[in-house]
Design a protein around this motif. Structure first.
Motif: not given
Length: 628
Positions: A21-22, A25, A80, A83
Motif C-alpha cells: 500500500g505504501m 501510493k 492505503t 491500494e
C-alpha cells in the motif's frame, strides 16, 4: 511452535499488505506507471523501505514502543486501503493463473517442487536464532534498541556502525511481535527476490523463460541457505537486483525516472550491507557507457546522468550517513578517511591491517584452492549446477542479445569489483557476497533453458537434467534443513533444548541469565561469538589495544570507565606463552592478550562460573550490587 505460526504468518501478511500500500501510493504520487507484473514486487520493495525508514525515525527519537507502531499501522492501513484491495485482487488473479499451469504436467511438476521448497524454507526459518551473524549483530542490535526504546551509540563493536536497512525491519518485528516474525521477514525477502527474478526475465526475455528463471533461482542452494536465518543477504540481493532491473528499464524505455529509481534502490542496497557499494559502482559505470555508446549522447549528457544517479544513491543511503555523523562525526564509520579527519573504528582498522598481512602471505596453492572453492566447491552458498549450465546456452541465443549483454555485464562487473575488493579469504569462501550477481545470472539461465528446449530435439533429456539439478542439491538441502526442525515445529523438542543443542556457549548464557543482574556489563575476552542475543546482561568486546595492554592499572581503568561488572574468558581460544608472559590467540595471532590473569585473579577477578570452554569472573572493584 506450530501454535504460534499462524499468528506470525498473519502478521507477516499484514506487513506485506501495508508495504504494498505504501509503495504503490508513493509510486502513484511520483507518477510512475509500472508494468502490471512488476508493480507488486517494486511496490512491496519500496514499501519495506518506508517501514524501515519509519522505524529508523522512531528509534532515533526514542519512540520504539509497540503502541506507537500499532497506531501508525492503523493510520497507514486506512490511508492505503484502496491500494491494498487492489493488491489482494491481483493476488487472487495470480493464483488463478498458477492453478491453470497445474494442468500442464511439466509445469505442474516444477510448481510442486517450488511449493515444497517454499514450505521447507518456511519451516527452516521458523526456529529460534542460532546462526552466528544473527546473534552477533543482525538481531542483537535490534533487541538492544527495543529494550532501550531508542537508538543509541554502542562504540565497542564495529558492526554496530554498519548500515541497518534490513535490521530496522527486524527492530519493528521485535517491537510489535517477536524474533520469529523478524526471521519470517528475511524468509519473505527470498520470495520477493524470486518474484523479482520472474519479473526481470519476463520483461526482457519472455514468459516461459521467466518461469524457468524463478524455479532455478529459488531452488539454488544459496537461496535455501539464506532463507533460514535473519541475516541481511536476501535484502541485499533484492535491492541490488531491483536497481539493475530499474536500470534496464531506463535503457529499454529511455525514461529518466527509471534511472532515478535505479539510483535510489542502489543506495538502499548499500544501506543493507557495506558490500552493496559495488552495485551503485557497477551501475554508475554502466550509466556512462549506455549514454555515450548506446544512446549516442554527448559526454556532458552522460556525466549529468551519472551525477543524477549518484545523487539518488546518496538519497537512498542518507539515513545511515546521518546516523553515523550524529554518533561518531564520521559519515562512513567504521571506516577511516584521514584526509577529511574521519577516524574509523579501531577494530575495523585492525581487521583491515590484519587482512593485508594475510593477503600478502597467501601461497599460490591457497589461491588456487580458494578459486576452486569459488567456482566449484561451495555447495551451501553456491548457485547450483543449473545456473552455469544454462547460462552458457543463453550466450548462443540470438533473441534479446543486447539485453543479455547488459545483464551479464552488470553481473560480471559487480562480481569482479567484489572479488578484488573483498579481503582473503572472503572473496573465495564467502560466496553469499556475490548474491546480486547470482540472481542476475539466474535471469539469464532461465532464458538459456528455454533456448535449449527449442534447440534440442529431445525435450525429455532437458527435462531430466532440469529435474535432477533442481532436486540435488537444491531441494535436497531444503528438505534436510526442514527435517531437522520438524520436531521443534510440532512440539517434540522445546525451543530451549533446540538452542542448547546448537550453541556451544549456551550453558554460560543460562547461568548468567539466572544469576547476573540485568544491568550487568560483561566483557568478552577472546571472542565475540558468545551468543550475545540470548544474554540478558549487556555484552561487549574490548578493543584490541585494551586486550593487548599489559599494564594492570590501565586495564582496570578501562574496565571501570566502561562499568564492566563481569569478564567472560574464552580459555580454549588462548595458549599461554610462558616466556613472553602473554596469551596467544589461537584463531587470531595478532590479538594477543597481554593481561596478567594470575594477578587479576588475586586482585580483581572472582571466578563465579567455569565449564570446559569458558570462565566467568566477577570484576571486584565496584560495589556489591552485581555480585552473584
Amino acid at each position: 511452535m506450530i501454535k504460534t505460526l499462524p499468528l506470525d504468518l498473519l502478521w507477516l501478511f499484514f506487513l506485506i499488505l501495508l508495504s504494498y500500500g505504501m509503495g504503490k501510493k508513493t509510486f502513484s504520487f511520483l507518477g510512475f506507471d509500472l508494468d502490471p507484473d512488476l508493480d507488486p514486487v517494486f511496490s512491496v520493495g519500496l514499501g519495506l523501505v518506508f517501514l524501515s525508514t519509519l522505524t529508523f525515525a522512531l528509534a532515533f527519537f526514542g519512540l520504539l514502543y509497540r503502541l506507537i507502531f500499532l497506531i501508525l499501522f492503523v493510520l497507514l492501513y486506512l490511508l492505503t486501503f484502496r491500494e491494498i484491495k487492489q493488491f489482494i485482487a491481483q493476488g487472487a488473479l495470480l493464483w488463478t493463473k498458477v492453478k491453470g499451469k497445474m494442468t500442464i504436467p511439466f509445469k505442474a511438476s516444477l510448481l510442486s517442487i517450488l511449493f515444497i521448497a517454499i514450505l521447507c524454507n518456511l519451516i527452516f526459518s521458523y526456529s529460534p536464532p542460532t546462526q552466528a551473524r544473527e546473534m552477533l549483530y543482525d538481531l542483537t542490535l535490534p533487541k538492544l534498541y527495543v529494550q532501550a526504546h531508542r537508538m543509541f551509540d554502542i562504540p565497542y563493536q564495529k558492526e554496530f556502525y554498519y548500515p541497518l536497512q534490513i535490521q530496522m525491519l527486524y527492530t519493528m518485528a521485535l517491537c510489535v511481535k517477536g524474533v520469529l516474525l523478524a526471521k519470517l521477514i528475511h524468509f519473505f525477502f527470498g520470495l520477493l527476490c524470486a518474484g523479482l527474478v520472474f519479473c526481470f526475465t519476463k520483461l526482457f526475455f519472455g514468459g516461459r523463460e521467466a518461469f524457468f528463471a524463478l524455479v532455478i533461482f529459488y531452488l539454488m542452494p544459496l537461496t535455501a541457505s539464506l532463507s533460514g536465518a535473519a541475516n541481511i543477504d536476501l535484502g541485499t540481493m533484492f535491492y541490488g537486483s531491483a536497481a539493475v532491473l530499474a536500470f534496464m528499464l531506463f535503457y529499454k524505455e529511455k525514461n529518466l525516472p527509471y534511472l532515478l529509481l535505479s539510483g535510489f534502490f542502489s543506495g538502499v542496497c548499500l544501506g543493507t550491507k557495506v558490500t552493496g557499494l559495488m552495485v551503485p559502482a557497477t551501475l554508475f559505470v554502466m550509466t556512462g557507457f549506455v549514454a555515450v555508446r548506446l544512446f549516442r549522447e554527448s559526454l556532458w549528457s552522460a556525466v549529468q546522468k551519472m551525477m543524477v544517479f549518484s545523487f539518488m544513491t546518496l538519497v537512498g543511503f542518507l539515513p545511515w550517513i546521518l546516523r553515523n555523523i550524529h554518533f561518531s562525526k564520521n559519515p562512513i564509520m567504521p571506516f577511516s578517511f584521514p584526509l577529511f579527519g574521519w577516524h574509523g573504528h579501531e577494530m575495523a582498522i585492525h581487521e583491515m591491517s590484519e587482512n593485508k598481512v594475510l593477503h600478502a602471505n597467501i601461497s599460490l596453492d591457497a589461491h588456487l584452492s580458494g578459486l576452486h572453492n569459488l567456482l566449484f566447491g561451495d555447495f551451501i552458498f553456491g548457485g547450483g549446477p543449473l545456473l552455469f549450465a544454462f547460462l552458457l546456452a543463453a550466450y548462443f541465443r540470438e533473441k534479446d542479445k543486447d539485453h543479455f549483454r547488459l545483464v551479464f555485464a552488470a553481473a560480471a562487473i559487480n562480481f569482479v569489483l567484489l572479488f578484488f575488493t573483498l579481503p582473503y579469504p572472503h572473496h573465495f569462501y564467502e560466496t553469499r557476497y556475490y548474491g546480486v550477481s547470482t540472481a542476475l545470472l539466474a535471469v539469464l539461465a532461465g532464458s538459456g533453458l528455454e533456448y535449449c528446449l527449442t534447440w534440442f530435439a529431445s525435450k525429455k533429456m532437458i527435462h531430466a537434467l532440469l529435474f535432477t539439478g533442481l532436486v540435488f542439491p537444491g531441494l535436497t538441502f531444503t528438505l534436510l534443513f526442514a527435517a531437522k526442525r520438524v520436531p521443534l515445529l510440532i512440539g517434540k523438542e522445546s525451543p530451549e533444548t533446540y538452542v542448547e543443542s546448537k550453541l556451544r556457549f549456551f550453558n554460560v548464557v543460562k547461568y548468567a541469565n539466572e544469576n547476573l543482574n540485568e544491568n550487568s556489563r560483561v566483557a568478552l575476552v577472546g571472542s565475540s561469538d558468545a551468543n550475545a542475543y540470548y544474554w540478558k546482561a549487556f555484552t561487549l568486546v574490548p578493543y584490541v589495544s585494551v586486550l593487548q595492554e599489559r599494564d594492570l592499572d590501565k586495564v582496570v581503568h578501562w574496565l571501570n570507565a566502561n562499568q564492566i561488572t563481569h569478564a567472560l574468558f574464552f580459555k580454549n581460544f588462548y595458549k599461554k606463552d610462558e616466556a613472553a608472559g602473554v596469551y596467544l590467540n589461537i584463531e587470531h595471532p595478532e590479538e594477543t592478550l597481554g593481561w596478567d590473569m594470575e594477578r587479576f585473579r588475586e586482585s580483581h577477578f572472582v571466578q563465579v562460573y567455569e565449564d570446559p570452554d569458558v570462565i566467568l569472573y566477577r570484576v571486584d572493584y565496584l560495589d556489591d550490587s552485581n555480585k552473584v
